[in-house]
Design a protein around this motif. Structure first.
Motif, PDB file in Angstrom:
ATOM      1  N   CYS A 163     -45.814  46.183 105.668  1.00  0.00           N
ATOM      2  CA  CYS A 163     -45.118  47.429 106.009  1.00  0.00           C
ATOM      3  C   CYS A 163     -45.956  48.643 105.588  1.00  0.00           C
ATOM      4  O   CYS A 163     -45.616  49.771 105.901  1.00  0.00           O
ATOM      5  N   HIS A 165     -46.683  49.474 102.344  1.00  0.00           N
ATOM      6  CA  HIS A 165     -46.286  50.064 101.049  1.00  0.00           C
ATOM      7  C   HIS A 165     -47.478  50.154 100.090  1.00  0.00           C
ATOM      8  O   HIS A 165     -47.475  50.969  99.172  1.00  0.00           O
ATOM      9  N   HIS A 226     -44.582  57.406 105.038  1.00  0.00           N
ATOM     10  CA  HIS A 226     -44.603  56.019 105.492  1.00  0.00           C
ATOM     11  C   HIS A 226     -45.707  55.821 106.516  1.00  0.00           C
ATOM     12  O   HIS A 226     -45.899  56.663 107.386  1.00  0.00           O
TER      13      HIS A 226
HETATM   14 ZN   LIG Z   1     -41.611  50.251 104.740  1.00  0.00          ZN
END
Ligand SMILES: [Zn+2]
Ligand SMILES: [Zn+2]
Length: 467
Positions: A163, A165, A226
């Motif tokens: 993702c 992170h 993000h």
């Molecule tokens: Zn995420």
């Protein structure tokens, strides 16, 4: 604050020893010193936030120090940890932040950490990263790809930072370094938090329940970023809703089982489930305003064991997404009504309906966004774009639910040429949560550090101007 400090820094420029002027040219200079000097040299008297020069100074310092961030990123990427198990990851970040002079508290919300840096009177600005990875196998062939495994819900699984992170963590540490290097350019407190368990939507709540805003302090503003599936060097942002409200759907239709050849002696829960799955979409198409976002998806149907047995019950599991509270309320009411009506049509007992509240939509604060937007526009020009909100959900919204103005933005991760070629070929590059998700580290983290540093400075600056 930058304008208030400008005359001081300019005095230093006029009166400072000549060797300081050379400091920023030498990449071998310590990072913090080089940033401070570079900015001291370039900020003019009574300037607005001089973004172009700040950006150049941040990038020069980033270049000089990147090898350390690169090593941190690749180490975290290669050794990911799942929700609430991010013990080694948190320890790595704690060490980085202590080395920068932050006061670090570990185990906040189980595996989270809070790092505070006080720098005089002024607002408290929170910057959040996530810590957790996903229970899936990485298939990227990168030299630093994860091959780590762990146990998740009783089963062995690979773990991967699919993702992004890990990109957020490296950008978070880089931003902290940069802001400490620029500490004579702002006044206030930095509250850097590393949050566990974003992927299961539980970490933000765990930190809040553990006294994030009471044992420590409630910040005046909060930022997060993000990684997103678009070319690096680009930034996407939005005002208002940035992600969706998430509600879980659990409905058990209760019938009366029996022989498949004698349905008249049963109440068929499979029929109820089937009818519900079709009819519930009319809540979206006929009840909800078609110009508003709302989705209901059924992801699992569990019932029965054999073709000639009508089972006793049928379980339907799904997910409900929306942006606006009033749309959400209307959808939840329509979904529950449809389930009850379906049962009534079959003369069945009332179904068991659980529409469980999940994370709320992130609402990006218009004023905070407008302030950051000016700085980011000056730094990134056309590469800063207003983008539609994500239909996915994010528990960064929990901090907003506690009354803190938020801004979350996205940074691109791909090689621009590869991205364009892939789109032309009709097979886009792998996005977040794909086993092939592979950000290009350096330019992605550089954009993260530059954009986040400027966003934070813009918020300090606005406050210093009394706005
Ligand atoms: Zn995420
Ligand atoms: Zn994710």
């Amino acid at each position: 604050m930058l304008s208030l400090l400008a005359s001081k820094t300019c005095r230093r420029r006029r009166g400072g020893p000549p060797e300081l002027a050379l400091g920023m040219k030498h990449h071998a200079k310590p990072f913090l010193l080089s940033v401070a000097l570079a900015v001291a040299l370039v900020v003019p008297v009574h300037a607005e936030l001089d973004v172009a020069r700040l950006k150049a100074a941040i990038e020069t310092a980033f270049e000089a120090d990147y090898s350390k961030l690169d090593a941190l990123y690749k180490d975290i990427h290669a050794h990911p940890e799942l929700a609430f198990a991010e013990v080694k990851t948190a320890a790595k970040l704690a060490a980085e932040m202590r080395a920068l002079g932050f006061e670090v508290t570990e185990k906040v919300g189980r595996t989270g950490l809070v790092a505070i840096y006080r720098n005089g009177e002024g607002p408290t600005i929170m910057v959040r990263t996530e810590l957790d990875a996903l229970p899936m196998e990485e298939k990227t062939d990168l030299p630093y790809a994860s091959r780590d495994k762990t146990t998740w819900n009783g089963r062995e699984t690979f773990v991967a930072h699919s993702c992004g992170h890990d990109i957020h963590m490296a950008s978070w540490v880089g931003t902290a370094k940069t802001l400490v290097g620029l500490k004579d350019q702002w006044r206030g407190t930095l509250m850097f938090i590393a949050q566990p368990a974003e992927e299961i939507g539980a970490g933000a709540m765990a930190m809040l329940a553990d006294g994030l805003f009471t044992r420590f302090r409630k910040p005046d503003f909060a930022f997060a970023l993000h990684a997103g599936g678009f070319p690096y060097g680009n930034i996407g942002y939005r005002v208002g809703a940035g992600s969706s409200n998430y509600d879980g759907l659990y409905i058990q239709f209760r019938g009366r089982g029996g022989h498949g050849a004698m349905p008249q002696r049963t109440i068929d829960p499979v029929m109820m489930a089937a009818r519900f799955i079709v009819d519930v979409q009319t809540v979206i198409s006929r009840e909800k305003d078609p110009t508003e976002f709302g989705v209901v998806s059924i992801g699992a149907v569990n019932s029965g064991t054999a073709g000639n047995i009508i089972p006793d019950d049928a379980l339907v599991l799904g997910t409900i997404r929306s942006f606006k509270p009033e749309v959400r309320t209307r959808m939840l009411a329509g979904i529950a009504r449809t389930a009850k009506a379906v049962a009534e049509m079959s003369d069945a007992p009332a179904p068991l309906i659980q529409l469980t509240e999940g994370t709320k939509a992130i609402i990006n604060d218009p004023e905070l966004v407008a302030t950051a937007e000016r700085a980011l526009k000056a730094a990134f020009g056309e590469r800063l774009r207003l983008t539609p909100p994500n239909t996915t959900s994010e528990d960064f919204s929990e901090f907003g639910g506690s009354g803190v103005p938020l801004m979350m933005f996205n940074i691109g991760v791909y090689e621009p040429e590869k991205w364009t070629a892939a789109n032309k070929s009709g097979t886009p590059l792998a996005g977040n949560h794909s086993p092939q998700f592979a950000p290009v580290p350096k330019p992605t983290i550089q954009t993260g550090v530059t954009a986040m540093t400027l966003a934070v400075l813009s918020a300090f600056d606005r406050h210093a101007r009394g706005k």
